[in-house]
Write a protein that holds these residues in place. Structure first.
Motif, PDB file in Angstrom:
ATOM      1  N   ASP A  87       0.811  -1.222   0.000  1.00 36.08           N
ATOM      2  CA  ASP A  87       0.000   0.000   0.000  1.00 36.08           C
ATOM      3  C   ASP A  87       0.844   1.270   0.000  1.00 36.08           C
ATOM      4  OD1 ASP A  87       1.087  -0.199   2.504  1.00 36.08           O
ATOM      5  OD2 ASP A  87      -0.817  -0.050   3.604  1.00 36.08           O
ATOM      6  N   GLY A  88       2.143   1.155  -0.315  1.00 31.82           N
ATOM      7  CA  GLY A  88       3.005   2.325  -0.358  1.00 31.82           C
ATOM      8  C   GLY A  88       3.570   2.735   0.987  1.00 31.82           C
ATOM      9  N   THR A  89       3.313   1.960   2.035  1.00 30.73           N
ATOM     10  CA  THR A  89       3.855   2.263   3.361  1.00 30.73           C
ATOM     11  C   THR A  89       5.375   2.228   3.329  1.00 30.73           C
ATOM     12  OG1 THR A  89       1.930   1.246   4.390  1.00 30.73           O
ATOM     13  CG2 THR A  89       3.863   1.579   5.796  1.00 30.73           C
ATOM     14  N   ALA A  90       6.012   3.178   3.976  1.00 24.67           N
ATOM     15  CA  ALA A  90       7.470   3.212   4.025  1.00 24.67           C
ATOM     16  C   ALA A  90       7.997   1.991   4.757  1.00 24.67           C
ATOM     17  CB  ALA A  90       7.943   4.486   4.724  1.00 24.67           C
ATOM     18  N   VAL A  91       9.096   1.433   4.222  1.00 25.94           N
ATOM     19  CA  VAL A  91       9.677   0.235   4.816  1.00 25.94           C
ATOM     20  C   VAL A  91      11.194   0.321   4.696  1.00 25.94           C
ATOM     21  CG1 VAL A  91       9.489  -1.037   2.642  1.00 25.94           C
ATOM     22  CG2 VAL A  91       9.664  -2.294   4.775  1.00 25.94           C
ATOM     23  N   ASP A  92      11.900  -0.185   5.702  1.00 25.67           N
ATOM     24  CA  ASP A  92      13.357  -0.263   5.661  1.00 25.67           C
ATOM     25  C   ASP A  92      13.734  -1.629   5.095  1.00 25.67           C
ATOM     26  OD1 ASP A  92      16.069  -0.209   6.008  1.00 25.67           O
ATOM     27  OD2 ASP A  92      16.043  -0.059   8.196  1.00 25.67           O
ATOM     28  N   ILE A  93      14.318  -1.657   3.905  1.00 26.06           N
ATOM     29  CA  ILE A  93      14.593  -2.940   3.248  1.00 26.06           C
ATOM     30  C   ILE A  93      16.074  -3.329   3.353  1.00 26.06           C
ATOM     31  CG2 ILE A  93      12.661  -2.771   1.657  1.00 26.06           C
ATOM     32  CD1 ILE A  93      14.545  -1.828  -0.469  1.00 26.06           C
ATOM     33  N   GLN A  94      16.707  -2.885   4.408  1.00 25.40           N
ATOM     34  CA  GLN A  94      18.143  -3.149   4.534  1.00 25.40           C
ATOM     35  C   GLN A  94      18.447  -4.611   4.868  1.00 25.40           C
ATOM     36  OE1 GLN A  94      21.839  -0.458   5.533  1.00 25.40           O
ATOM     37  NE2 GLN A  94      20.293  -0.346   7.102  1.00 25.40           N
ATOM     38  N   GLU A  95      17.543  -5.291   5.587  1.00 28.79           N
ATOM     39  CA  GLU A  95      17.796  -6.682   5.984  1.00 28.79           C
ATOM     40  C   GLU A  95      17.122  -7.653   5.012  1.00 28.79           C
ATOM     41  OE1 GLU A  95      19.442  -8.460   8.013  1.00 28.79           O
ATOM     42  OE2 GLU A  95      20.375  -6.917   9.225  1.00 28.79           O
ATOM     43  N   TRP A  96      17.889  -8.198   4.042  1.00 27.73           N
ATOM     44  CA  TRP A  96      17.208  -9.078   3.097  1.00 27.73           C
ATOM     45  C   TRP A  96      18.094 -10.161   2.498  1.00 27.73           C
ATOM     46  CZ3 TRP A  96      16.032  -5.405  -1.636  1.00 27.73           C
ATOM     47  CH2 TRP A  96      17.213  -4.819  -2.056  1.00 27.73           C
ATOM     48  N   TYR A 245      18.203   8.415 -12.404  1.00 32.17           N
ATOM     49  CA  TYR A 245      18.873   7.138 -12.665  1.00 32.17           C
ATOM     50  C   TYR A 245      17.867   5.995 -12.751  1.00 32.17           C
ATOM     51  CZ  TYR A 245      23.295   9.527 -11.732  1.00 32.17           C
ATOM     52  OH  TYR A 245      24.378  10.386 -11.780  1.00 32.17           O
ATOM     53  N   GLN A 246      16.771   6.122 -12.011  1.00 30.94           N
ATOM     54  CA  GLN A 246      15.707   5.125 -12.165  1.00 30.94           C
ATOM     55  C   GLN A 246      15.185   5.127 -13.592  1.00 30.94           C
ATOM     56  OE1 GLN A 246      12.505   4.399  -9.378  1.00 30.94           O
ATOM     57  NE2 GLN A 246      13.563   5.580  -7.782  1.00 30.94           N
ATOM     58  N   VAL A 247      14.972   6.324 -14.136  1.00 26.47           N
ATOM     59  CA  VAL A 247      14.466   6.443 -15.506  1.00 26.47           C
ATOM     60  C   VAL A 247      15.445   5.796 -16.485  1.00 26.47           C
ATOM     61  CG1 VAL A 247      13.958   8.086 -17.364  1.00 26.47           C
ATOM     62  CG2 VAL A 247      13.102   8.515 -15.044  1.00 26.47           C
ATOM     63  N   GLN A 248      16.735   6.077 -16.310  1.00 25.79           N
ATOM     64  CA  GLN A 248      17.750   5.546 -17.223  1.00 25.79           C
ATOM     65  C   GLN A 248      17.852   4.019 -17.118  1.00 25.79           C
ATOM     66  OE1 GLN A 248      21.291   7.884 -17.108  1.00 25.79           O
ATOM     67  NE2 GLN A 248      22.428   6.593 -18.538  1.00 25.79           N
ATOM     68  N   LEU A 249      17.776   3.515 -15.903  1.00 23.13           N
ATOM     69  CA  LEU A 249      17.849   2.064 -15.701  1.00 23.13           C
ATOM     70  C   LEU A 249      16.607   1.371 -16.260  1.00 23.13           C
ATOM     71  CD1 LEU A 249      19.344   1.947 -12.093  1.00 23.13           C
ATOM     72  CD2 LEU A 249      20.395   0.961 -14.140  1.00 23.13           C
ATOM     73  N   TYR A 386       8.094  -2.620  -9.529  1.00 27.60           N
ATOM     74  CA  TYR A 386       7.541  -1.375  -8.990  1.00 27.60           C
ATOM     75  C   TYR A 386       7.802  -0.218  -9.958  1.00 27.60           C
ATOM     76  CZ  TYR A 386       7.325  -4.161  -4.766  1.00 27.60           C
ATOM     77  OH  TYR A 386       7.051  -5.164  -3.863  1.00 27.60           O
ATOM     78  N   SER A 387       6.773   0.580 -10.175  1.00 27.98           N
ATOM     79  CA  SER A 387       6.892   1.706 -11.108  1.00 27.98           C
ATOM     80  C   SER A 387       7.664   2.864 -10.517  1.00 27.98           C
ATOM     81  CB  SER A 387       5.499   2.189 -11.525  1.00 27.98           C
ATOM     82  OG  SER A 387       4.775   2.666 -10.389  1.00 27.98           O
ATOM     83  N   ASN A 388       7.758   2.907  -9.181  1.00 27.49           N
ATOM     84  CA  ASN A 388       8.511   3.982  -8.536  1.00 27.49           C
ATOM     85  C   ASN A 388       9.058   3.492  -7.192  1.00 27.49           C
ATOM     86  OD1 ASN A 388       9.595   6.575  -8.214  1.00 27.49           O
ATOM     87  ND2 ASN A 388       7.850   7.240  -6.986  1.00 27.49           N
ATOM     88  N   ILE A 389      10.309   3.799  -6.949  1.00 24.03           N
ATOM     89  CA  ILE A 389      10.953   3.522  -5.662  1.00 24.03           C
ATOM     90  C   ILE A 389      11.344   4.872  -5.084  1.00 24.03           C
ATOM     91  CG2 ILE A 389      12.858   2.337  -4.489  1.00 24.03           C
ATOM     92  CD1 ILE A 389      12.974   0.438  -6.920  1.00 24.03           C
ATOM     93  N   GLU A 390      10.599   5.298  -4.089  1.00 21.82           N
ATOM     94  CA  GLU A 390      10.731   6.668  -3.583  1.00 21.82           C
ATOM     95  C   GLU A 390      11.361   6.679  -2.199  1.00 21.82           C
ATOM     96  OE1 GLU A 390       7.788  10.383  -2.332  1.00 21.82           O
ATOM     97  OE2 GLU A 390       7.033   8.760  -3.596  1.00 21.82           O
ATOM     98  N   ALA A 391      12.352   7.559  -2.016  1.00 27.90           N
ATOM     99  CA  ALA A 391      13.023   7.675  -0.725  1.00 27.90           C
ATOM    100  C   ALA A 391      12.093   8.311   0.299  1.00 27.90           C
ATOM    101  CB  ALA A 391      14.287   8.508  -0.870  1.00 27.90           C
TER     102      ALA A 391
END
Length: 418
Positions: A87-96, A245-249, A386-391
């Motif tokens: 649902d777009g909730t912010a999440v810390d994805i450092q541990e994976w 850079y997201q756009v370029q990638l 994902y269409s967007n990865i937002e900080a």
């Protein structure tokens, strides 16, 4: 603390320590003493024959054939997608990366990412992190390491040992069955399907004592899991803050893949993605500094004389710390924009020893290709999914969290939009 230390970020000195004068330097007893309670003795902290034997056995775990099996990565990417909020909730994805690392080395995953993860698996992840932090604290304390006290450290080490001992016991049992079957069955044809090589099974089949097996696989897990986690989290940290850079990638991925999952060959052909990962390793090397101890009286090529350009004497027992992080940001080596994240520099840059994210020489990281492929694959799949990865909350300058490796201190908080 309490030591006279030579620090260097001079490429010629690093080359000498790791390659040309490799036989004059070693890991040293202190690192073994500071890490033995958690890791025992293995490739991370061993010297001599113990290190050579462990490295020879772990190398097949990271051959091209093994690394090119992207199905393993996809399995854990799918689990990552399941675990991430939708649902777009912010999440810390450092541990994976613990799940992937244990799958590769143990033949079974810790499955921490699964929504149904057991309490035992979650506690293993906590205990392993606590143990690694304890080792780092002891190393920094130097001569005063004996005074290190953390009431949870010993308990964390014991839990890690109990968890891994069960896995080792199963591997030893499988090895006995394997030897028994091998006696009864003829040699398989050349075209027979080979099982996936794992370091754990190789040690068990060789008849290594269970305690030594545990030590070796924990040593490798430290290297395989922590460095990959730091690289991927730093890459996503920059990706989320840089929409251009997201756009370029995305454009490159769309042109080369047309919506399908990447193959091993595809990953090599994604030029800008490779530049992006290289720049992440330059700016945020997972192991920002490392150390060796002089085995003999020796000499480093730089550091002496009034201008520091003459050789310098290094006596036996001297600790030498080489600083990869600051070397990667030296303006005289990388230009006036050395402190700026700019993947385009890799279109023309061809560094030698001024770029050292995976060490060099006989102790070069055997999992280098694994880390690069895993990171590239995960980045591609995230951008496809994902269409967007937002900080989120990442506008502050990067700061480090330093244990044995260096990760993003404030976490990698992102919002993922389908």
């Amino acid at each position: 603390m309490g030591d006279y230390v030579i620090f260097t970020n001079e490429p010629k000195n690093v080359q000498a320590v790791l390659v040309t004068k490799f036989k004059d330097f070693e890991i040293g007893q202190r690192r073994r003493d500071n890490s033995a309670e958690l890791l025992g003795i293995g490739v991370f902290n061993a010297d001599g024959q113990t290190w050579e034997h462990g490295r020879a056995l772990v190398r097949p775990n990271f051959t091209r054939k093994q690394v090119a099996d992207l199905g393993l990565f996809e399995k854990h990417v799918q689990r990552l997608f399941e675990a991430l909020p939708k649902d777009g909730t912010a999440v810390d994805i450092q541990e994976w990366t613990l799940d992937t690392g244990t799958d590769v080395l143990f033949s079974e995953s810790s499955d921490v990412l699964l929504p149904s993860a057991t309490e035992v698996a979650r506690k293993f992840a906590w205990a392993f992190n606590r143990g690694i932090d304890g080792i780092a604290q002891r190393i920094r304390l130097g001569r005063f390491a004996r005074f290190y006290y953390d009431p949870q450290y010993t308990a964390a080490c014991k839990f890690v040992h109990d968890y891994v001992d069960e896995i080792v016991a199963k591997a030893v049992y499988r090895a006995k069955e394997w030897h028994a079957e091998k006696k009864d069955k003829p040699v398989p044809p050349d075209d027979a399907e080979e099982e996936r090589y794992t370091f754990l099974n190789a040690l068990a089949r060789e008849g290594v004592e269970p305690k030594q097996i545990r030590d070796q696989i924990l040593n490798i897990l430290v290297a395989a899991r922590d460095t990959s986690a730091c690289l991927m989290s730093a890459a996503v940290f920059e990706l989320a803050r840089r929409p251009e850079y997201q756009v370029q990638l995305r454009r490159e991925i769309a042109e080369k893949l047309s919506g399908r999952q990447p193959t091993f060959e595809d990953l090599k052909d994604l030029t800008f993605l490779n530049h992006f990962v290289k720049e992440t390793l330059r700016m945020y090397p997972p192991v920002p500094l490392n150390a060796r101890v002089a085995k003999n009286d020796t000499v480093l090529p730089r550091g002496g004389g009034s201008d520091g350009m003459a050789p310098i004497f290094v006596p036996r027992g001297q600790l030498v710390v080489y600083q990869v992080y600051s070397m990667h940001r030296r303006e005289d080596l990388w230009g006036s924009d050395a402190h700026i994240f700019r993947p385009q520099r890799w279109e023309t840059t061809r560094p030698t020893f001024e770029y050292l994210p995976f060490n060099a020489g006989p102790r070069i990281c055997p999992g280098q290709q694994f880390a690069l492929v895993e990171t590239s694959y995960v980045l591609v799949r995230l951008l496809q999914e994902y269409s967007n990865i937002e900080a989120r909350g990442n506008s502050a300058p990067w700061r480090e969290h330093l244990t044995l490796t260096c990760s993003v201190g404030q976490g990698v908080w992102v919002s993922l939009v389908k």
